[in-house]
Design a protein around this motif. Structure first.
Motif, mmCIF file in Angstrom:
data_model
loop_
_atom_site.group_PDB
_atom_site.id
_atom_site.type_symbol
_atom_site.label_atom_id
_atom_site.label_comp_id
_atom_site.label_asym_id
_atom_site.label_seq_id
_atom_site.Cartn_x
_atom_site.Cartn_y
_atom_site.Cartn_z
ATOM 1 N N THR A 92 38.513 33.651 34.579
ATOM 2 C CA THR A 92 38.022 34.559 35.728
ATOM 3 C C THR A 92 38.863 34.778 36.686
ATOM 4 N N ASN A 93 39.697 33.721 37.225
ATOM 5 C CA ASN A 93 40.806 33.850 38.353
ATOM 6 C C ASN A 93 41.801 34.875 37.600
ATOM 7 N N ALA A 94 42.389 34.532 36.459
ATOM 8 C CA ALA A 94 43.354 35.443 35.872
ATOM 9 C C ALA A 94 42.862 36.910 35.660
ATOM 10 N N ILE A 95 41.769 37.195 35.462
ATOM 11 C CA ILE A 95 41.285 38.687 35.649
ATOM 12 C C ILE A 95 41.266 39.200 37.085
ATOM 13 N N ALA A 96 40.749 38.389 37.684
ATOM 14 C CA ALA A 96 40.499 38.867 39.453
ATOM 15 C C ALA A 96 42.041 39.070 40.115
ATOM 16 N N VAL A 97 42.884 38.292 39.698
ATOM 17 C CA VAL A 97 44.362 38.692 40.301
ATOM 18 C C VAL A 97 45.066 39.917 39.665
ATOM 19 N N LEU A 98 44.455 40.712 38.818
ATOM 20 C CA LEU A 98 45.085 41.890 38.402
ATOM 21 C C LEU A 98 44.998 42.751 39.494
ATOM 22 N N HIS A 99 46.191 43.195 40.231
ATOM 23 C CA HIS A 99 45.985 44.102 41.391
ATOM 24 C C HIS A 99 45.789 45.637 40.869
ATOM 25 N N GLU A 100 44.749 46.345 41.544
ATOM 26 C CA GLU A 100 44.607 47.575 41.003
ATOM 27 C C GLU A 100 45.819 48.727 40.933
ATOM 28 N N GLU A 101 46.402 48.669 42.272
ATOM 29 C CA GLU A 101 47.251 49.861 42.382
ATOM 30 C C GLU A 101 48.706 49.263 42.041
#
Lengths: 82, 212
Positions: free
Chosen positions: A16-25
């Protein structure tokens, strides 16, 4: 490979941390995975890519605050008990 | 996830359990795999032998753990921690398999009525095969183990493919205009086959260390 439930919890937190750190822009829009590219197909069956992008966006939105809490708890526990 | 939904899965009787165990071990003569409905609600396992239940997987799981303890005790490798480790390993594998199935069904927008409990049920049926494999491995040695492994793997793969085929693969694809439905039946077939192929792998993985 002997799993314990603790390993499963660790895996879930790390994923979940790995998915959360994907920055949007900075990242997702660059590789064509931004939120605007998620809604493509009309009709009732979005494709696999649209579903994955939806999933990533939902996970990031929903799990942001719980992840802060869970990560802080993990840090405190690891500091105390090694 | 309500208690009522859970009660549906435990509404079994002896006749159903015996027939289901027979089908799990020898599914090749079973003709009709369709889950019967009664005005939009699926029939309980007492009335329909094709309906998934949670009684057999739960009992099989507990029996598997006890059998694992007994097998390790026969080989003088037993200690109480090993039993807990075996139980949690098997439980984690079930959770992983159900999560992967849910994820793949979500990503491919398969509009089936497979709920989480159904997937847990189908994933738990492999413990019946595992018990059979471990028993024959204990009774007949290595040869008996491999023969029983092959037999229960084939039976389980057949059972899973026939049961999930009804639910996942589309029977009549008349909703979309034919644009997106070219890749879909293939991917859905891949999911079914991948689930089936995963079963013997996990059976071997979870039982080989018990029959040395």
């Amino acid at each position: 490979m002997a799993f314990t439930l603790y390993t499963l919890i660790q895996t879930a937190i790390l994923c979940t941390n790995a998915i959360a750190v994907l920055h949007e822009e900075r990242f997702l829009s660059r590789i064509g995975w931004g939120v605007d590219q998620g809604v493509g197909g009309f009709g009732d069956d979005p494709g696999v890519k649209a579903q994955t992008l939806n999933l990533i966006r939902s996970v990031r939105t929903v799990m942001r605050v719980p992840l802060i809490i869970v990560n802080s708890a993990c840090i405190v526990l690891l500091l105390l008990f090694g | 996830m309500s208690v009522n939904k859970l009660k549906y899965f435990f509404a079994v009787d002896t006749r159903y359990v015996l027939k289901k165990l027979m089908i799990l071990m020898f599914p090749y003569t079973h003709q009709d795999w369709e889950v019967r409905y009664h005005r939009d609600t699926p029939l309980t396992p007492r009335q329909d032998v094709n309906a998934p239940d949670l009684y057999i997987p739960t009992m099989a799981f507990i029996t598997y753990i006890l059998l694992a303890g007994m097998a390790l005790g026969i080989q003088k490798r037993f200690s109480p921690e090993v039993l807990g480790l075996c139980a949690s390993t098997a439980l984690v594998w079930i959770i992983i398999e159900v999560l992967v199935m849910l994820l793949s069904l979500y990503l491919l927008t398969v509009h089936s009525d497979l709920s989480t409990f159904d997937l847990i049920a189908y994933s738990g049926y492999k413990y019946v095969g595992m018990i059979f494999t471990v028993l024959s491995g204990l009774l007949f040695g290595n040869d008996g183990y491999y023969v029983a492994l092959v037999w229960s793997s084939c039976a389980l793969m057949f059972f899973i493919v026939r049961s999930l085929k009804m639910k996942i693969l589309p029977s009549i694809s008349s909703d979309s205009m034919g644009m997106g439905s070219n890749a879909k039946p293939q991917l859905r077939l891949y999911i079914t086959v991948a689930t089936a192929v995963f079963q013997p792998i996990i059976i071997y993985w979870l039982t080989s260390h018990l029959v040395r």
